[in-house]
Enzyme design. Sequence first.
Site, short mmCIF file in Angstrom:
data_model
loop_
_atom_site.label_atom_id
_atom_site.label_comp_id
_atom_site.label_asym_id
_atom_site.label_seq_id
_atom_site.Cartn_x
_atom_site.Cartn_y
_atom_site.Cartn_z
CB CYS A 109 -0.91 0.00 1.23
SG CYS A 109 0.01 0.06 2.80
CD GLU A 150 -2.88 1.03 13.11
OE1 GLU A 150 -3.96 1.65 13.05
OE2 GLU A 150 -2.53 0.17 12.26
CB SER A 157 3.79 -5.36 4.99
OG SER A 157 3.17 -6.46 5.61
#
Length: 316
Positions: free
Chosen positions: A20, A134, A276
């Site tokens: 991404c 995260e 990823s």
Amino acid sequence: MTATPRPPLTILRAAPRGFCAGVDRAIQIVERAIERFGAPVYVRHEIVHNRHVVERLEALGAVFVEELDECPTDRPVVFSAHGVAKAVPAEAKRREMIYVDATCPLVSKVHVEAERHFANGDEIILIGHAGHPEVVGTMGQLPDGAISLVETVADAERFEPNDPSRIAFVTQTTLSVDDTSAIVQALQARFPDMKAPHKEDICYATTNRQAAVKAMAPRSDIVFVIGSPNSSNSVRLVEVAQRAGARAAALVSCADDVDWSSLGSIRTVGITAGASAPEDLVEGLIEAFRTRFDVQLEDIRVTDEDVVFKLPRAVA
């Protein structure tokens, strides 16, 4: 002697898949930092959750560490795409270190939302997975206790706010769209006044990759997701494939992980990659199938992506 004909196989290749914009940006930041400052450049945590990417960057001169105190003060350090608690850059400044923040801009958006709700006096719910970098980074934007983590519908049904009229929610960007929707619905049923993000926090790339898997899963004898076990979005893709009708689904880091003897008489295989995972791993898996089957390749495209994020000024 006539060679045994290879059995026919249709490979459904999901699109979008793989890198991404946030991952691509983070990798470029490490590469540019090595070009600008020379090796070694330290990186706090895996820049993205993929061992193949990490090993390639290590070969260029990146050194991956878990905490800032493992970094010398005379070398630059890059913070991973998953984001970090505010205490991390504060400590880097205190030690007078050169640092570059590779946090995905869509993760930074969640950080800003959480801070805005806190400033407005709202109690904040974070929908996410405990221990994920995260989530640790997002919760670390605010004082302890300001954010409550909700992982499941059961958590949502147990949650007791201080003031039901003053709560807001944000989410981890790499969650299952369907799971998150169920949790949000459970919370909204209990707390109709709960404030929602202006725009959904689950990122475009996570949503698009899950949509592509849903489109190909019903036709697939098995769906292979290329990604790492610690990659949240990759693990979610396996779950999505199973729920969407694939007869089986498996997470593999590359073609070497496939148990070829267990595949049986398959006719259709779906292939995708987490956000990823580099494209060469997808190509490697397809080539591995070509050596064993007479492959017909079909792209299952649900949308096109053209998102690009600017690099930080320090490495631009």
